[in-house]
Enzyme design. Structure first.
Site, PDB file in Angstrom:
ATOM      1  N   HIS A  60       0.827  -1.208   0.000  1.00 20.67           N
ATOM      2  CA  HIS A  60       0.000   0.000   0.000  1.00 20.67           C
ATOM      3  C   HIS A  60       0.861   1.258   0.000  1.00 20.67           C
ATOM      4  O   HIS A  60       1.735   1.403   0.853  1.00 20.67           O
ATOM      5  CB  HIS A  60      -0.927   0.001   1.217  1.00 20.67           C
ATOM      6  CG  HIS A  60      -1.760   1.255   1.330  1.00 20.67           C
ATOM      7  ND1 HIS A  60      -2.770   1.554   0.443  1.00 20.67           N
ATOM      8  CD2 HIS A  60      -1.705   2.289   2.203  1.00 20.67           C
ATOM      9  CE1 HIS A  60      -3.319   2.712   0.785  1.00 20.67           C
ATOM     10  NE2 HIS A  60      -2.682   3.183   1.845  1.00 20.67           N
ATOM     11  N   HIS A 116     -10.757   1.241  -6.744  1.00 21.38           N
ATOM     12  CA  HIS A 116      -9.839   2.028  -7.578  1.00 21.38           C
ATOM     13  C   HIS A 116      -8.838   1.077  -8.229  1.00 21.38           C
ATOM     14  O   HIS A 116      -8.771  -0.108  -7.865  1.00 21.38           O
ATOM     15  CB  HIS A 116      -9.097   3.112  -6.761  1.00 21.38           C
ATOM     16  CG  HIS A 116      -8.074   2.566  -5.811  1.00 21.38           C
ATOM     17  ND1 HIS A 116      -8.411   1.939  -4.631  1.00 21.38           N
ATOM     18  CD2 HIS A 116      -6.718   2.531  -5.870  1.00 21.38           C
ATOM     19  CE1 HIS A 116      -7.314   1.556  -4.004  1.00 21.38           C
ATOM     20  NE2 HIS A 116      -6.263   1.890  -4.735  1.00 21.38           N
ATOM     21  N   GLU A 135      -6.212  -4.094  -9.551  1.00 21.80           N
ATOM     22  CA  GLU A 135      -4.935  -4.500  -8.960  1.00 21.80           C
ATOM     23  C   GLU A 135      -4.869  -6.011  -8.748  1.00 21.80           C
ATOM     24  O   GLU A 135      -3.784  -6.599  -8.784  1.00 21.80           O
ATOM     25  CB  GLU A 135      -4.710  -3.729  -7.659  1.00 21.80           C
ATOM     26  CG  GLU A 135      -4.488  -2.247  -7.939  1.00 21.80           C
ATOM     27  CD  GLU A 135      -4.432  -1.388  -6.685  1.00 21.80           C
ATOM     28  OE1 GLU A 135      -3.938  -1.857  -5.647  1.00 21.80           O
ATOM     29  OE2 GLU A 135      -4.906  -0.229  -6.739  1.00 21.80           O
TER      30      GLU A 135
HETATM   31 ZN   LIG Z   1      -3.723   0.404  -1.344  1.00 20.34          ZN
END
Ligand SMILES: [Zn+2]
Length: 274
Positions: A60, A116, A135
């Site tokens: 992250h 996202h 992702e």
């Molecule tokens: Zn993240």
């Protein structure tokens, strides 16, 4: 047997807002602790099922979220950025299977906490060989290049559904049920850690038994299409050689393999954000 735990933060227990995952916000320290707890539950499960080695990659933002002082001492931690393989750093070093912890759905997914793809301010869509991915798909493709399957994911119900649809019969641990982008019915850590632990046990046991889902391998060369939020972002991404412009906000390029596609996408996103 070596397991890589690739951890993100938006899909961690209790997270429902950017404030929870932003170092500048007062709530962030609580969620670093919760992220480390989710990761520890997966580490315990992996070792319980017979893993010999567990490496964790903090994926992250800056890669400086997991609290190493609270990490299960049997594991090692890839922290900080940039690294060559970013969110799946270490997957090229003899890894047998990957567990995604704290992952989130791709941009544009309804009922998904903090949906996202890489950057919520600049990326509006991503396609690999015409297939929409976030992702989960992007990182799984890099793992697949090294012949490593993703065997488990934790996150909200939409992230888990996205992973199952794309990757096949992987184990999933739902830690919250999202009603929208910033709202979810969250399970407490005592409950989610038990779920992550038992799914990790199951996933690594299946892997050992030769019953893991196949690696996510893309046909090469890979066509990458990135849609940006604004057209000037595409203007900037076009500085990257080899790009074309199928639409005003879209940039397209071709990569020889998944790690190269990953690097080119990261460059395009960095240029766009400048
Ligand atoms: Zn993240």
């Amino acid at each position: 047997m070596k397991i890589l735990i690739a951890a993100d933060m938006e899909g961690v227990t209790g997270v429902v807002h950017w404030d929870h995952v932003s170092p500048s916000h007062g709530e962030y320290p609580r969620f670093r602790h919760l992220m480390t707890g989710d990761v520890n539950a997966a580490i315990r499960g992996a070792f319980e099922a017979g893993a010999d080695e567990v490496v964790v990659t903090d994926g992250h933002s800056s890669g400086r979220n997991i609290l190493i002082e609270e990490l299960d001492p049997r594991a090692r931690l890839n922290a900080g950025r940039p690294t060559p393989l970013s969110m799946v750093q270490g997957v090229d070093a003899g890894v047998s299977g990957v567990i995604f912890v704290g992952y989130h759905a791709r941009v544009g997914t309804p009922h998904a906490i903090l949906d996202h793809t890489w950057s919520s301010s600049c990326v509006a869509g991503l396609w690999l060989n015409g297939q929409p991915v976030g992702e989960i798909g992007l990182n799984a493709a890099v793992c697949g290049h090294f012949d490593v399957p993703v065997i488990m994911v934790s996150g909200d119900q939409s992230a888990c559904a996205e992973a199952a649809e794309l990757l096949g019969s992987i184990e999933t641990a739902v830690v919250k049920h999202a009603a929208g982008r910033f709202g979810a019915e969250c399970l407490p850590p005592e409950v989610t850690h038990a779920a992550i632990y038992s799914e990790a046990v199951q996933a690594v046991s299946c892997l050992r038994a030769g019953e893991a889902p196949p690696p996510f391998r893309l046909q090469t060369p890979i066509t990458v299409v990135v849609e940006f939020v604004h057209s000037e972002m595409a203007d900037r991404a076009m500085i990257l050689p080899g790009t074309s412009r199928p639409e005003g906000k879209r940039v397209e390029f071709t990569a020889d393999d998944a790690p190269t596609a990953y690097r080119l996408f990261r460059v395009a996103a960095s240029l766009a954000r400048d």
